[in-house]
Scaffold this motif. Sequence first.
Motif, mmCIF file in Angstrom:
data_model
loop_
_atom_site.group_PDB
_atom_site.id
_atom_site.type_symbol
_atom_site.label_atom_id
_atom_site.label_comp_id
_atom_site.label_asym_id
_atom_site.label_seq_id
_atom_site.Cartn_x
_atom_site.Cartn_y
_atom_site.Cartn_z
ATOM 1 N N SER A 194 3.542 25.032 2.609
ATOM 2 C CA SER A 194 2.586 24.778 3.850
ATOM 3 C C SER A 194 1.542 25.884 3.136
ATOM 4 O O SER A 194 0.274 25.000 2.707
ATOM 5 C CB SER A 194 2.296 25.642 4.922
ATOM 6 O OG SER A 194 3.416 24.820 6.058
ATOM 7 N N GLU A 195 1.586 26.569 2.185
ATOM 8 C CA GLU A 195 0.329 27.251 1.539
ATOM 9 C C GLU A 195 0.166 26.700 -0.027
ATOM 10 O O GLU A 195 -1.069 26.300 -0.115
ATOM 11 C CB GLU A 195 0.572 28.314 0.744
ATOM 12 C CG GLU A 195 1.237 28.978 1.945
ATOM 13 C CD GLU A 195 1.913 31.034 1.317
ATOM 14 O OE1 GLU A 195 2.237 31.372 -0.148
ATOM 15 O OE2 GLU A 195 1.984 31.322 1.744
ATOM 16 N N SER A 197 0.089 22.338 0.190
ATOM 17 C CA SER A 197 -0.334 21.794 1.424
ATOM 18 C C SER A 197 -1.947 22.292 1.032
ATOM 19 O O SER A 197 -3.367 21.425 1.150
ATOM 20 C CB SER A 197 0.082 21.510 1.980
ATOM 21 O OG SER A 197 1.924 21.101 1.929
ATOM 22 N N GLN A 198 -2.601 23.545 2.068
ATOM 23 C CA GLN A 198 -3.740 23.969 2.228
ATOM 24 C C GLN A 198 -4.173 24.059 0.935
ATOM 25 O O GLN A 198 -5.196 23.649 0.328
ATOM 26 C CB GLN A 198 -3.465 24.977 3.169
ATOM 27 C CG GLN A 198 -2.743 24.899 4.561
ATOM 28 C CD GLN A 198 -2.337 25.832 5.189
ATOM 29 O OE1 GLN A 198 -3.122 27.082 4.734
ATOM 30 N NE2 GLN A 198 -1.827 25.557 6.095
ATOM 31 N N GLY A 201 -5.910 20.672 -0.092
ATOM 32 C CA GLY A 201 -7.116 20.336 1.196
ATOM 33 C C GLY A 201 -6.847 19.491 2.190
ATOM 34 O O GLY A 201 -6.960 19.369 2.609
ATOM 35 N N MET A 202 -5.089 20.053 2.150
ATOM 36 C CA MET A 202 -4.265 19.146 3.821
ATOM 37 C C MET A 202 -4.692 20.035 4.736
ATOM 38 O O MET A 202 -4.873 21.472 4.445
ATOM 39 C CB MET A 202 -3.037 19.603 3.172
ATOM 40 C CG MET A 202 -2.758 17.792 2.143
ATOM 41 S SD MET A 202 -0.853 17.741 2.217
ATOM 42 C CE MET A 202 -0.179 17.102 3.564
ATOM 43 N N SER A 203 -5.337 19.789 5.747
ATOM 44 C CA SER A 203 -5.525 20.631 7.288
ATOM 45 C C SER A 203 -3.370 20.911 7.551
ATOM 46 O O SER A 203 -2.676 20.495 7.168
ATOM 47 C CB SER A 203 -5.931 19.352 8.155
ATOM 48 O OG SER A 203 -5.027 18.107 8.357
ATOM 49 N N LYS A 204 -4.692 21.602 8.667
ATOM 50 C CA LYS A 204 -3.128 22.053 9.227
ATOM 51 C C LYS A 204 -2.453 21.244 10.096
ATOM 52 O O LYS A 204 -1.275 21.477 9.779
ATOM 53 C CB LYS A 204 -3.147 23.471 10.381
ATOM 54 C CG LYS A 204 -3.170 24.633 9.221
ATOM 55 C CD LYS A 204 -3.734 25.288 10.393
ATOM 56 C CE LYS A 204 -4.291 26.742 9.328
ATOM 57 N NZ LYS A 204 -4.021 28.214 10.593
ATOM 58 N N LYS A 206 -1.988 18.527 9.056
ATOM 59 C CA LYS A 206 -1.555 16.859 8.578
ATOM 60 C C LYS A 206 -0.358 17.501 7.376
ATOM 61 O O LYS A 206 0.378 16.881 7.068
ATOM 62 C CB LYS A 206 -2.588 16.709 7.017
ATOM 63 C CG LYS A 206 -2.302 15.434 6.053
ATOM 64 C CD LYS A 206 -3.392 15.310 5.308
ATOM 65 C CE LYS A 206 -3.315 13.732 4.607
ATOM 66 N NZ LYS A 206 -4.503 13.465 4.210
ATOM 67 N N THR A 207 -0.448 19.056 7.290
ATOM 68 C CA THR A 207 0.859 19.321 6.249
ATOM 69 C C THR A 207 2.053 19.975 7.652
ATOM 70 O O THR A 207 2.651 19.700 6.986
ATOM 71 C CB THR A 207 -0.089 20.536 6.132
ATOM 72 O OG1 THR A 207 -0.658 21.263 5.349
ATOM 73 C CG2 THR A 207 1.070 21.538 5.617
#
Length: 326
Positions: A194-195, A197-198, A201-204, A206-207
């Motif tokens: 998750s970290e 992906s964020q 620039g991915m949102s929560k 979308k992650t």
Amino acid sequence: MFDKKDAVPTASVTKESAAPDGADAPPEFIKAVPVPHVGRWISGVLVVALLASLVYAFAGADIQWSSVGDKLFDGSVLKGAFNTLYISVLAMVLGVALGVLLAVMRLSDNPVTSYVAWLYIWFFRGTPVYVQLLLWFNLALIFPVLNIPGIYKDEMTDVMTPFMCALLGLGLNEAAYMAEICRAGILSVDQGQSEASQALGMSKAKTMRRVVLPQALRVIIPPTGNEFINMLKTSALVYAVTYNELLRSTSQIGSTSYAVMEMLFVASIWYIVMTSVFSVGQYYLERRYARGSQRDLPPTPWQRIKANLLGSGRRNTPVAPLGGSR
């Protein structure tokens, strides 16, 4: 006086005398003698005796076994089996969809959605399915009319049909258990995913949809198959809301033909057949999703049979000693 230099080792004399000059003695084969397991034989005999007495009791009971075969493929029985499978699939789909949503809400940083999800899970896991079915069946005592302004209005007794009561009772209860299964699957994914992906620039949201949930399926899907098999048996409780499933259809035939026990056997056979078929599917589903975590997949039933047959043929083969040749 005894001199130590004159002493000759007994073992070396024996070894040299046993073997001819210039020749090495060939190693003897080791004959493996199986260890006797007396306890296994005793327990096996006791189990066989118990099964034989059980079969003898059923064979001598006042049961018309011919009626079991005659009614096994009766039209009403087949319709009841189809209704059982139909309501189980729909309730499972509802439970999985709502369970994923509740799991995401439970893990949300929003305290309101997290608490609402926890309250839902707490209530539906804390009350029996039978009670929930009766609550839906008698909902008209609390809400006589279902009124959605500008959209829908009808009597609650017409809305809460036996099918709707069975669907809501089974599906909403299953959602509470699927929420915990999905939550465990989501938590099994490393937080670094998750970290990362964020950081890209991915949102929560979308992650969760693109990264976390696809990896969590490896943990979610196997117990979901087990939940569906359990749903097939739990669906017998919708007998209480007069839904015409397998148990109700067989019970109606048994009450009119006075073959109560025979029709219970018919229902049991169909439940066993359905759960067995889906158990095989669950096994191969678990085996498929184990590819990402295990180097050697568990053998299939056919592979186990082949291994046992080949292993039994080699069981009495003599074993050569270490360092020796045949």
